[in-house]
Design a protein around this motif. Structure first.
Motif, PDB file in Angstrom:
ATOM      1  N   GLU A  65       0.840  -1.202   0.000  1.00 64.65           N
ATOM      2  CA  GLU A  65       0.000   0.000   0.000  1.00 64.65           C
ATOM      3  C   GLU A  65       0.875   1.252   0.000  1.00 64.65           C
ATOM      4  O   GLU A  65       1.943   1.276   0.613  1.00 64.65           O
ATOM      5  N   PRO A  66       0.443   2.336  -0.672  1.00 63.03           N
ATOM      6  CA  PRO A  66       1.223   3.579  -0.692  1.00 63.03           C
ATOM      7  C   PRO A  66       1.464   4.112   0.716  1.00 63.03           C
ATOM      8  O   PRO A  66       0.613   3.964   1.604  1.00 63.03           O
ATOM      9  N   ALA A  67       2.619   4.735   0.916  1.00 67.94           N
ATOM     10  CA  ALA A  67       2.971   5.260   2.232  1.00 67.94           C
ATOM     11  C   ALA A  67       1.950   6.274   2.724  1.00 67.94           C
ATOM     12  O   ALA A  67       1.627   6.326   3.923  1.00 67.94           O
ATOM     13  N   THR A  68       1.405   7.095   1.817  1.00 67.01           N
ATOM     14  CA  THR A  68       0.404   8.087   2.217  1.00 67.01           C
ATOM     15  C   THR A  68      -0.820   7.416   2.818  1.00 67.01           C
ATOM     16  O   THR A  68      -1.375   7.871   3.830  1.00 67.01           O
ATOM     17  N   ILE A  69      -1.264   6.320   2.208  1.00 66.74           N
ATOM     18  CA  ILE A  69      -2.441   5.607   2.694  1.00 66.74           C
ATOM     19  C   ILE A  69      -2.154   4.963   4.051  1.00 66.74           C
ATOM     20  O   ILE A  69      -2.972   5.027   4.979  1.00 66.74           O
TER      21      ILE A  69
ATOM     22  N   VAL B 199      -3.048 -15.045  14.354  1.00 68.46           N
ATOM     23  CA  VAL B 199      -4.450 -14.675  14.208  1.00 68.46           C
ATOM     24  C   VAL B 199      -4.624 -13.813  12.960  1.00 68.46           C
ATOM     25  O   VAL B 199      -5.552 -14.009  12.164  1.00 68.46           O
ATOM     26  N   VAL B 200      -3.725 -12.836  12.767  1.00 64.79           N
ATOM     27  CA  VAL B 200      -3.798 -11.977  11.587  1.00 64.79           C
ATOM     28  C   VAL B 200      -3.645 -12.807  10.320  1.00 64.79           C
ATOM     29  O   VAL B 200      -4.391 -12.637   9.348  1.00 64.79           O
ATOM     30  N   ALA B 201      -2.688 -13.724  10.314  1.00 65.00           N
ATOM     31  CA  ALA B 201      -2.458 -14.569   9.137  1.00 65.00           C
ATOM     32  C   ALA B 201      -3.661 -15.447   8.824  1.00 65.00           C
ATOM     33  O   ALA B 201      -3.970 -15.699   7.662  1.00 65.00           O
ATOM     34  N   SER B 202      -4.369 -15.896   9.862  1.00 58.37           N
ATOM     35  CA  SER B 202      -5.543 -16.734   9.637  1.00 58.37           C
ATOM     36  C   SER B 202      -6.694 -15.940   9.040  1.00 58.37           C
ATOM     37  O   SER B 202      -7.542 -16.494   8.318  1.00 58.37           O
ATOM     38  N   LEU B 203      -6.726 -14.634   9.304  1.00 55.10           N
ATOM     39  CA  LEU B 203      -7.786 -13.777   8.776  1.00 55.10           C
ATOM     40  C   LEU B 203      -7.454 -13.275   7.376  1.00 55.10           C
ATOM     41  O   LEU B 203      -8.341 -13.164   6.528  1.00 55.10           O
ATOM     42  N   ASP B 204      -6.197 -12.921   7.146  1.00 55.60           N
ATOM     43  CA  ASP B 204      -5.757 -12.431   5.833  1.00 55.60           C
ATOM     44  C   ASP B 204      -4.257 -12.662   5.716  1.00 55.60           C
ATOM     45  O   ASP B 204      -3.463 -11.933   6.310  1.00 55.60           O
ATOM     46  N   ALA B 205      -3.876 -13.641   4.927  1.00 51.03           N
ATOM     47  CA  ALA B 205      -2.469 -14.023   4.813  1.00 51.03           C
ATOM     48  C   ALA B 205      -1.623 -12.942   4.135  1.00 51.03           C
ATOM     49  O   ALA B 205      -0.388 -12.958   4.251  1.00 51.03           O
ATOM     50  N   LYS B 206      -2.260 -11.995   3.437  1.00 54.59           N
ATOM     51  CA  LYS B 206      -1.508 -10.955   2.738  1.00 54.59           C
ATOM     52  C   LYS B 206      -1.128  -9.801   3.662  1.00 54.59           C
ATOM     53  O   LYS B 206      -0.317  -8.954   3.288  1.00 54.59           O
ATOM     54  N   MET B 207      -1.695  -9.758   4.854  1.00 50.99           N
ATOM     55  CA  MET B 207      -1.368  -8.683   5.789  1.00 50.99           C
ATOM     56  C   MET B 207      -0.045  -8.961   6.481  1.00 50.99           C
ATOM     57  O   MET B 207       0.286 -10.107   6.753  1.00 50.99           O
ATOM     58  N   SER B 208       0.680  -7.883   6.773  1.00 57.05           N
ATOM     59  CA  SER B 208       1.942  -8.026   7.496  1.00 57.05           C
ATOM     60  C   SER B 208       2.148  -6.804   8.375  1.00 57.05           C
ATOM     61  O   SER B 208       1.563  -5.742   8.145  1.00 57.05           O
ATOM     62  N   ALA B 209       2.984  -6.935   9.394  1.00 57.57           N
ATOM     63  CA  ALA B 209       3.289  -5.817  10.281  1.00 57.57           C
ATOM     64  C   ALA B 209       4.214  -4.845   9.547  1.00 57.57           C
ATOM     65  O   ALA B 209       5.266  -5.237   9.050  1.00 57.57           O
ATOM     66  N   VAL B 210       3.820  -3.580   9.475  1.00 58.07           N
ATOM     67  CA  VAL B 210       4.599  -2.603   8.721  1.00 58.07           C
ATOM     68  C   VAL B 210       5.139  -1.488   9.609  1.00 58.07           C
ATOM     69  O   VAL B 210       5.701  -0.518   9.118  1.00 58.07           O
ATOM     70  N   GLY B 211       4.978  -1.621  10.923  1.00 56.68           N
ATOM     71  CA  GLY B 211       5.499  -0.612  11.837  1.00 56.68           C
ATOM     72  C   GLY B 211       4.462   0.441  12.161  1.00 56.68           C
ATOM     73  O   GLY B 211       3.611   0.773  11.329  1.00 56.68           O
ATOM     74  N   VAL B 212       4.531   0.980  13.363  1.00 56.44           N
ATOM     75  CA  VAL B 212       3.539   1.958  13.811  1.00 56.44           C
ATOM     76  C   VAL B 212       3.956   3.395  13.521  1.00 56.44           C
ATOM     77  O   VAL B 212       3.128   4.300  13.545  1.00 56.44           O
ATOM     78  N   MET B 213       5.241   3.623  13.220  1.00 50.75           N
ATOM     79  CA  MET B 213       5.713   4.973  12.939  1.00 50.75           C
ATOM     80  C   MET B 213       5.347   5.377  11.521  1.00 50.75           C
ATOM     81  O   MET B 213       5.361   4.561  10.601  1.00 50.75           O
TER      82      MET B 213
ATOM     83  N   GLU C 251       5.570   6.807   7.801  1.00 53.56           N
ATOM     84  CA  GLU C 251       6.621   6.693   6.788  1.00 53.56           C
ATOM     85  C   GLU C 251       6.825   8.027   6.088  1.00 53.56           C
ATOM     86  O   GLU C 251       5.902   8.833   5.961  1.00 53.56           O
ATOM     87  N   GLN C 252       8.046   8.261   5.636  1.00 50.62           N
ATOM     88  CA  GLN C 252       8.345   9.478   4.898  1.00 50.62           C
ATOM     89  C   GLN C 252       7.809   9.334   3.481  1.00 50.62           C
ATOM     90  O   GLN C 252       8.072   8.339   2.803  1.00 50.62           O
ATOM     91  N   VAL C 253       7.022  10.310   3.054  1.00 52.33           N
ATOM     92  CA  VAL C 253       6.427  10.279   1.718  1.00 52.33           C
ATOM     93  C   VAL C 253       7.305  11.072   0.773  1.00 52.33           C
ATOM     94  O   VAL C 253       7.620  12.241   1.017  1.00 52.33           O
ATOM     95  N   LYS C 254       7.701  10.469  -0.326  1.00 57.02           N
ATOM     96  CA  LYS C 254       8.533  11.119  -1.339  1.00 57.02           C
ATOM     97  C   LYS C 254       7.635  11.639  -2.448  1.00 57.02           C
ATOM     98  O   LYS C 254       6.993  10.877  -3.165  1.00 57.02           O
ATOM     99  N   ALA C 255       7.579  12.955  -2.584  1.00 57.39           N
ATOM    100  CA  ALA C 255       6.740  13.574  -3.612  1.00 57.39           C
ATOM    101  C   ALA C 255       7.401  13.443  -4.968  1.00 57.39           C
ATOM    102  O   ALA C 255       8.630  13.560  -5.109  1.00 57.39           O
ATOM    103  N   GLN C 256       6.590  13.163  -5.984  1.00 57.09           N
ATOM    104  CA  GLN C 256       7.082  13.044  -7.347  1.00 57.09           C
ATOM    105  C   GLN C 256       6.794  14.340  -8.088  1.00 57.09           C
ATOM    106  O   GLN C 256       5.694  14.851  -8.093  1.00 57.09           O
ATOM    107  N   CYS C 257       7.838  14.872  -8.737  1.00 59.15           N
ATOM    108  CA  CYS C 257       7.704  16.121  -9.487  1.00 59.15           C
ATOM    109  C   CYS C 257       7.138  15.813 -10.864  1.00 59.15           C
ATOM    110  O   CYS C 257       7.660  14.965 -11.590  1.00 59.15           O
ATOM    111  N   ARG C 258       6.028  16.470 -11.213  1.00 59.89           N
ATOM    112  CA  ARG C 258       5.411  16.280 -12.508  1.00 59.89           C
ATOM    113  C   ARG C 258       5.607  17.531 -13.358  1.00 59.89           C
ATOM    114  O   ARG C 258       5.272  18.639 -12.968  1.00 59.89           O
ATOM    115  N   GLY C 259       6.146  17.347 -14.514  1.00 56.94           N
ATOM    116  CA  GLY C 259       6.368  18.474 -15.414  1.00 56.94           C
ATOM    117  C   GLY C 259       7.562  19.321 -15.056  1.00 56.94           C
ATOM    118  O   GLY C 259       7.656  20.471 -15.489  1.00 56.94           O
TER     119      GLY C 259
END
Length: 262
Positions: free
Chosen positions: A117-121, A235-249, A251-259
């Protein structure tokens, strides 16, 4: 956090907004946006040996994006816009995907979602999860005051330490930047569960050489059956195997320059 009923599905209305303006300006002259949505919360697991060790699932739906300050239809660039049109189908789909939070003694211990998932989300989901975090013990960077079913959480941002990020810095008191920050969250509790939570975080930046050239950023947020098991990760894996722990802090979002010129 609280003591949610294992057979209940809780529904909340969530609102998050960011305002940018001069340090002494009013909210009516601020520029910013507001995200609104419905949020469902339910308990999916609780440690048999501890009522305060829980796994909560959250799901965001009916997302809307609007101007944070009152504007006429002619001056409102968000008028008539949809969340999918502004965010894109991929981002909106990721935001609407359920995720899980492990709470122990009122503190977020782990955050589970899809790693791609995107860092912003993921940061938006972390911000929502922080509204479920209630402790009655004062720590080094957080103070709590409780009275008449209301708990006020004050985060001492001046003493918080985070990883250093790259960017321009100066040690000159004349050319440098002076900053002030505050973070206050007010919880209303009913029968041991959060009835409402309102958070406001304010950051003020001012150039020391010109104190009238200041920026103020305000961020506000308001807002099935239990699974058997002894280990949260399993328990998490039994509910959705695609989920994983990604940290509670966040994340730094890197903006993309367009144009931008190459």
């Amino acid at each position: 956090m609280t003591s949610p009923n294992r057979t209940w599905l809780y529904k909340f209305r969530y609102k998050a907004e960011v305002l940018l303006d001069r340090a002494r300006a009013s909210a009516q002259t601020s520029a910013g946006y507001r995200i609104t949505s419905d949020v469902t919360v339910h308990l999916v697991w609780r440690d048999p040996g501890s009522e305060d060790d829980q796994l909560i699932q959250l799901a965001i739906s009916n997302v809307g994006v609007e101007n944070a300050a009152a504007r006429s239809a002619k001056d409102d660039i968000l008028h008539g816009s949809t969340a999918e049109g502004l965010m894109g189908k991929t981002f909106l789909g990721a935001l609407s995907r359920p995720y899980m939070v492990h709470l122990r003694n009122g503190k977020v211990k782990a955050f589970y979602c899809y790693r791609e998932e995107p860092a912003t989300i993921k940061n938006l989901k972390r911000g929502l999860a922080s509204l479920l975090q209630v402790q009655l013990r004062t720590g080094k960077v957080i103070e709590y005051q409780a009275a008449n079913g209301r708990v006020t959480r004050t985060k001492l941002l001046e003493t918080c330490q985070s990883a250093e990020t790259s960017g321009f810095t100066t040690y000159s008191q004349v050319l440098g930047v002076n900053k002030k920050a505050s973070s206050v969250t007010v919880f209303t509790l009913s029968d041991g569960f959060i009835e409402s939570a309102e958070a406001e975080e304010v950051h003020i930046l001012a150039a020391n050489s010109r104190r009238t050239a200041a920026t103020k950023v305000v961020s506000r947020a308001a807002g099935p059956l239990e699974v058997a098991g002894k280990d949260v990760a399993r328990v998490v894996a039994s509910l959705d195997a695609k989920m994983s722990a990604v940290g509670v802090m966040a994340e730094q979002v890197k903006a993309q320059c367009r144009g931008c010129p190459t």
